[in-house]
Design a protein around this motif. Structure first.
Motif, PDB file in Angstrom:
ATOM      1  N   THR A  85       0.849  -1.200   0.000  1.00  9.86           N
ATOM      2  CA  THR A  85       0.000   0.000   0.000  1.00  9.86           C
ATOM      3  C   THR A  85       0.887   1.254   0.000  1.00  9.86           C
ATOM      4  OG1 THR A  85      -0.197  -0.239   2.387  1.00  9.86           O
ATOM      5  CG2 THR A  85      -2.069  -0.987   1.063  1.00  9.86           C
ATOM      6  N   THR A  86       2.103   1.117  -0.463  1.00 14.00           N
ATOM      7  CA  THR A  86       2.983   2.281  -0.599  1.00 14.00           C
ATOM      8  C   THR A  86       2.376   3.248  -1.614  1.00 14.00           C
ATOM      9  OG1 THR A  86       4.932   1.015  -0.058  1.00 14.00           O
ATOM     10  CG2 THR A  86       5.292   3.015  -1.357  1.00 14.00           C
ATOM     11  N   ASP A 104       0.403   5.484   8.154  1.00 16.23           N
ATOM     12  CA  ASP A 104       0.930   4.184   8.590  1.00 16.23           C
ATOM     13  C   ASP A 104      -0.060   3.424   9.470  1.00 16.23           C
ATOM     14  OD1 ASP A 104       3.185   4.464   7.121  1.00 16.23           O
ATOM     15  OD2 ASP A 104       4.488   5.065   8.779  1.00 16.23           O
ATOM     16  N   THR A 133      -2.601   0.480   6.640  1.00 14.31           N
ATOM     17  CA  THR A 133      -1.817  -0.107   5.555  1.00 14.31           C
ATOM     18  C   THR A 133      -2.632  -1.212   4.866  1.00 14.31           C
ATOM     19  OG1 THR A 133      -0.786  -1.527   7.183  1.00 14.31           O
ATOM     20  CG2 THR A 133       0.464   0.392   6.519  1.00 14.31           C
TER      21      THR A 133
END
Ligand code: NAD
Length: 484
Positions: free
Chosen positions: A313-314, A450, A453
């Protein structure tokens, strides 16, 4: 001919991609322009066992397509030596020092040294401490350290890295590269703002509705999947390049045009950034996205790229609105967006002015566009009376775009920045204070992202990002000027 500076360059990571694509060509251009002539030498170091001859061939290969005679290129490459070197091995620094002293003598370099760290930042502390302890830093001339990005991955890691480097070098010996600061049109922002009363007087909340910064790339992650998947667009682009451009666009006028004063003004505005509101609902200042396949299926999704986690999920895209809490900018949003696999490769700033406050005309906002890359120059779109009867308006664009020929001639960022290092000018480098403040800003966004994610909005490759990016502006009644 230009004034020559005497110096020995020691490049760590000499067999790497950056050295080959950017550093050797930049040094060659400085050689052609006479900033480097006879009194310079380069030591390339890396782990591989290369001979001097082979290294010189590699350097010649990197400049093969550039203008210049064979003779000129040969004489340039004759200044290069190679030293196989493991940065963790103390013995190797002794060998390196002997070679450096010998070249210093041979070329009359007066002890001037530039250590270029073109390697993973995890080695920066090791290299700088060895340079100091094994006496590669000379007492006679200058010793400057050039550091590539990324400078940490958050505030804590960047501080740790900075403390490690500061144990051996002072801040005024450090040149942290942000190659955007070497771009001609980024440097032109201050000239445009502070040398034109017309612009200077309207560069504030009274006249400007919003400012839009777009740094879009058409390419995907290419071979950098492993690095990028840990980094993402926020760390890779926003913390450094985007916030540097923001600070140049919004800093107050420096009283004098020197490094310290400009830095102080940039810092003042970075410190005045309001805490961003970040959430996963409509009330958020920052949104993210990741590229999926293009609509025609020809371009693959980020999750299909090499060395990228298939469920990652960057974010490969970020858009945000930045707010500044000071008298000049209160209430003026700075919209930023950056991402990979967008419709076009472009870096530009659109400054959207307010409409006039009279009802005489049905006027459209004037827009000043600063084209940074690939086009260079600016355009100003204003209202103009249509020819003929009545008082109907139409937009016209006044163009200050440079011709392809002029753009071609404008020095490449690395050339300008390496020349600055040679001449000891730190204006176009990221100071620790700016780096630290930018990380603190970005960490606030990262912290929220964060926490989730699990999912991320997608956008088709070769579009201008997810629809959340358009909604961000629409909630304030604005829209992106540049639509791709
Ligand atoms: P690269 O992986 O191509 O090169 C790394 C270099 O480090 C190689 O020469 C390698 O031999 C050397 N090396 C690795 N471990 C070593 C060790 N223990 N001892 C001695 N040498 C060792 O990397 P790159 O793309 O050239 O990037 C270099 C730096 O520049 C990195 O910090 C990167 O983030 C930064 N950077 C690169 C680019 C780019 O376009 N390539 C752009 C911006 C910033």
């Amino acid at each position: 001919m230009s004034q020559e500076t005497k110096a020995l360059f020691i490049i760590f990571g000499a067999t790497g991609d950056l050295a080959h694509r950017k550093l050797y060509p930049a040094l060659f251009r400085l050689y052609q322009k006479g900033y480097l002539q006879e009194t310079f030498a380069v030591v390339g170091t890396a782990r591989r066992e290369w001979s001097n001859d082979y290294y010189q061939e590699v350097v010649l290969d990197s400049i093969a397509k550039m203008n210049g005679s064979e003779e000129e290129k040969e004489s340039f490459s004759s200044h290069f030596r190679y030293q196989s070197h493991n940065v963790k091995d103390t013995e190797h620094y002794h060998t390196l020092r002997k070679l450096a002293d010998q070249l210093d003598e041979e070329y009359g370099l007066e002890g001037n040294r530039i250590f270029y760290l073109s390697m993973s930042p995890s080695f920066f502390g090791t290299i700088t401490s060895h340079l100091k302890e094994q006496s590669l830093v000379t007492e006679r001339g200058f010793s400057r350290v050039v550091i590539e990005k990324p400078f940490g991955t958050d505030f804590d890691s960047s501080k740790e890295l900075n403390d490690e480097i500061n144990a051996s070098f002072d801040e005024d010996q450090l040149y942290r590269i942000d190659h955007y600061l070497g771009k001609e049109m980024v440097q032109n922002i201050l000239a445009l703002r502070f040398s034109n009363r017309l612009i200077e007087n309207s560069w504030n909340k009274e006249s400007i509705s919003n400012i839009q910064i777009t740094l879009s790339e058409k390419l995907g992650v290419e071979e950098r999947g492993e690095y990028y998947d840990k980094s993402g667009a926020l760390r890779d682009m926003v913390q450094n390049h985007v916030l540097q451009v923001v600070s140049l666009l919004t800093m107050n006028k420096p009283e004098v045009f020197d490094t310290d004063t400009i830095r102080q003004e940039k810092m003042a505005v970075l410190e005045a950034l309001k805490k961003p509101v970040v959430s996963f609902d409509e009330k958020t200042d920052f949104v993210r996205g990741q590229y999926a396949q293009s609509t025609d299926g020809k371009v693959k999704a980020y999750r299909e790229e090499d060395k990228v986690n298939t469920e990652t999920t960057t974010e490969t895209f970020v858009a945000g609105q930045i707010a500044i809490h000071n008298d000049t900018w209160e209430g003026v949003p700075l919209y930023i967006r950056t991402g990979k696999r967008l419709a076009e490769k472009t870096t530009r700033v659109d400054v959207v002015f307010k409409e006039t406050d009279s009802s005489l005309f049905n006027d459209q906002p004037s827009v000043l566009t600063i084209h940074i890359n690939p086009e260079e120059g600016f355009e100003l779109t204003v209202n103009n009376k249509q020819v003929g009867p009545g008082m109907n308006l139409e937009p016209i664009t006044l163009s200050g775009l440079r011709s392809d020929e002029e753009t071609e001639k404008s020095p490449e960022a690395y050339e300008k920045l390496i020349l600055d290092v040679l001449q000891g000018d730190e204006t176009h480098f990221a100071h620790w204070g700016e780096v630290a403040t930018s990380w603190k800003y970005v960490d606030q966004i990262r912290k929220v992202w964060d926490c989730n994610t699990e999912s991320i909005p997608f956008y088709p490759a070769l579009s201008m990002g997810p629809e959340e990016s358009d909604q961000l502006l629409a909630q304030n009644g604005h829209e992106w000027v540049y639509k791709g």
